[in-house]
Design an enzyme around this catalytic site. Structure first.
Site, PDB file in Angstrom:
ATOM      1  N   GLY A  46       0.837  -1.201   0.000  1.00 43.05           N
ATOM      2  CA  GLY A  46       0.000   0.000   0.000  1.00 43.05           C
ATOM      3  C   GLY A  46       0.864   1.240   0.000  1.00 43.05           C
ATOM      4  N   GLN A  51       2.819   9.933   2.027  1.00 43.11           N
ATOM      5  CA  GLN A  51       4.180   9.374   1.979  1.00 43.11           C
ATOM      6  C   GLN A  51       5.015   9.928   0.832  1.00 43.11           C
ATOM      7  OE1 GLN A  51       2.504   5.198   2.374  1.00 43.11           O
ATOM      8  NE2 GLN A  51       4.475   4.944   3.403  1.00 43.11           N
ATOM      9  N   CYS A  93       6.386  -0.471   7.239  1.00 42.25           N
ATOM     10  CA  CYS A  93       6.019   0.767   6.561  1.00 42.25           C
ATOM     11  C   CYS A  93       7.194   1.263   5.734  1.00 42.25           C
ATOM     12  CB  CYS A  93       5.615   1.820   7.578  1.00 42.25           C
ATOM     13  SG  CYS A  93       5.076   3.359   6.810  1.00 42.25           S
ATOM     14  N   LEU A  94       6.916   1.651   4.494  1.00 44.29           N
ATOM     15  CA  LEU A  94       7.960   2.162   3.603  1.00 44.29           C
ATOM     16  C   LEU A  94       8.553   3.468   4.129  1.00 44.29           C
ATOM     17  CD1 LEU A  94       6.196   1.472   0.174  1.00 44.29           C
ATOM     18  CD2 LEU A  94       8.093   0.165   1.167  1.00 44.29           C
ATOM     19  N   HIS A 135      -3.985   1.168   8.022  1.00 43.76           N
ATOM     20  CA  HIS A 135      -2.608   1.685   8.034  1.00 43.76           C
ATOM     21  C   HIS A 135      -2.498   2.916   7.117  1.00 43.76           C
ATOM     22  CE1 HIS A 135       1.939   0.955   7.819  1.00 43.76           C
ATOM     23  NE2 HIS A 135       1.747   1.737   6.787  1.00 43.76           N
ATOM     24  N   GLU A 136      -3.113   2.836   5.943  1.00 42.01           N
ATOM     25  CA  GLU A 136      -3.029   3.955   4.982  1.00 42.01           C
ATOM     26  C   GLU A 136      -3.831   5.169   5.452  1.00 42.01           C
ATOM     27  OE1 GLU A 136      -0.705   3.506   3.165  1.00 42.01           O
ATOM     28  OE2 GLU A 136      -0.607   1.325   3.002  1.00 42.01           O
ATOM     29  N   HIS A 139      -1.864   7.141   7.796  1.00 41.20           N
ATOM     30  CA  HIS A 139      -0.945   8.072   7.110  1.00 41.20           C
ATOM     31  C   HIS A 139      -1.648   9.372   6.758  1.00 41.20           C
ATOM     32  CE1 HIS A 139       2.810   5.929   6.567  1.00 41.20           C
ATOM     33  NE2 HIS A 139       2.213   4.867   6.052  1.00 41.20           N
TER      34      HIS A 139
HETATM   35  O1  GNR Z   1       4.322  -2.717   2.403  1.00 47.69           O
HETATM   36  C1  GNR Z   1       3.670  -2.603   3.450  1.00 47.69           C
HETATM   37  N1  GNR Z   1       3.381  -3.716   4.167  1.00 47.69           N
HETATM   38  C2  GNR Z   1       2.489  -3.736   5.234  1.00 47.69           C
HETATM   39  C3  GNR Z   1       2.468  -4.859   6.050  1.00 47.69           C
HETATM   40  C4  GNR Z   1       1.584  -4.954   7.099  1.00 47.69           C
HETATM   41  C5  GNR Z   1       0.700  -3.928   7.343  1.00 47.69           C
HETATM   42  C6  GNR Z   1       0.722  -2.784   6.553  1.00 47.69           C
HETATM   43  C7  GNR Z   1       1.600  -2.697   5.501  1.00 47.69           C
HETATM   44  S1  GNR Z   1       1.604  -1.277   4.496  1.00 47.69           S
HETATM   45  C8  GNR Z   1       3.260  -1.259   3.915  1.00 47.69           C
HETATM   46  C9  GNR Z   1       3.466  -0.183   2.864  1.00 47.69           C
HETATM   47  C10 GNR Z   1       3.256   1.172   3.502  1.00 47.69           C
HETATM   48  O2  GNR Z   1       4.082   1.721   4.189  1.00 47.69           O
HETATM   49  N2  GNR Z   1       2.098   1.739   3.315  1.00 47.69           N
HETATM   50  O3  GNR Z   1       1.820   2.906   3.895  1.00 47.69           O
HETATM   51 NI    NI Z   2       3.053   2.941   5.709  1.00 46.21          NI
END
Ligand code: GNR
Ligand code: NI
Length: 163
Positions: A46, A51, A93-94, A135-136, A139
């Site tokens: 995601g 980001q 998270c990236l 999670h998104e 952000h």
């Molecule tokens: O690549 C991602 N893997 C992930 C694994 C478990 C829960 C959420 C994620 S999202 C993350 C990519 C990212 O940072 N999205 O904002």
């Molecule tokens: Ni993330």
């Protein structure tokens, strides 16, 4: 198409609250395509616009095994249907490289969003999509998985990240 640069913790721009989208033009489509390309290149499941330093409420996700199911969510809203049903997930998270954080999130939710044309959609997500969309949306609200760590672990992470 350009790969976008991903902001890294503790960049303060990751704390901005994103604005709702009301204009569904060609540039929104270009942005979603660039975000998808960036997400695939970085092997993420995601990516939120925050980001890539764009403070608008758009996220892209692909939780499919074969990475062939791109999804775009504009103005996504999650409604918790049962606040007692929580599931743990080891989240990465990236924007917070090198850490995994176990986060407990609601598992029974309703998701409303607009597509790239501005049409309304609603679904009851399952599995990894349920975790990822929350999670998104975090952000878009300026929240990071680092915030779920203990204060001690947060300060260690910040030191490591700013070295
Ligand atoms: O690549 C991602 N893997 C992930 C694994 C478990 C829960 C959420 C994620 S999202 C993350 C990519 C990212 O940072 N999205 O904002
Ligand atoms: Ni993330």
């Amino acid at each position: 198409m350009p790969i976008l640069k991903i902001l890294k913790y503790p960049d303060p721009r990751l704390r901005k609250v994103a604005e709702e989208i009301s204009l569904f033009d060609k540039s929104l489509e270009t942005l979603s395509n660039d975000m998808l390309e960036t997400m695939y290149k970085e092997n993420g499941i995601g990516l939120a616009a925050t980001q890539v330093d764009i403070h608008k409420r758009i996220v892209v996700i692909d939780v499919s095994e074969d990475r062939d199911d791109p999804m775009v969510f504009v103005n996504p809203v999650v409604t918790i249907l049962d606040d007692k049903s929580l599931v743990p997930c080891e989240e990465g998270c990236l924007s917070v490289p090198g850490v995994n954080v176990e986060v407990m999130r609601p598992d029974k939710v309703k998701l409303n969003w607009l597509d790239i044309k501005g049409n309304n959609h609603e679904m009851h997500p399952e599995g990894l999509l349920t975790v990822c969309i929350q999670h998104e949306i975090d952000h878009l609200e300026g929240k990071l998985i680092a915030d779920f760590l203990s204060p001690l672990k947060q300060s260690r992470l910040k030191k490591k990240a700013t070295k």
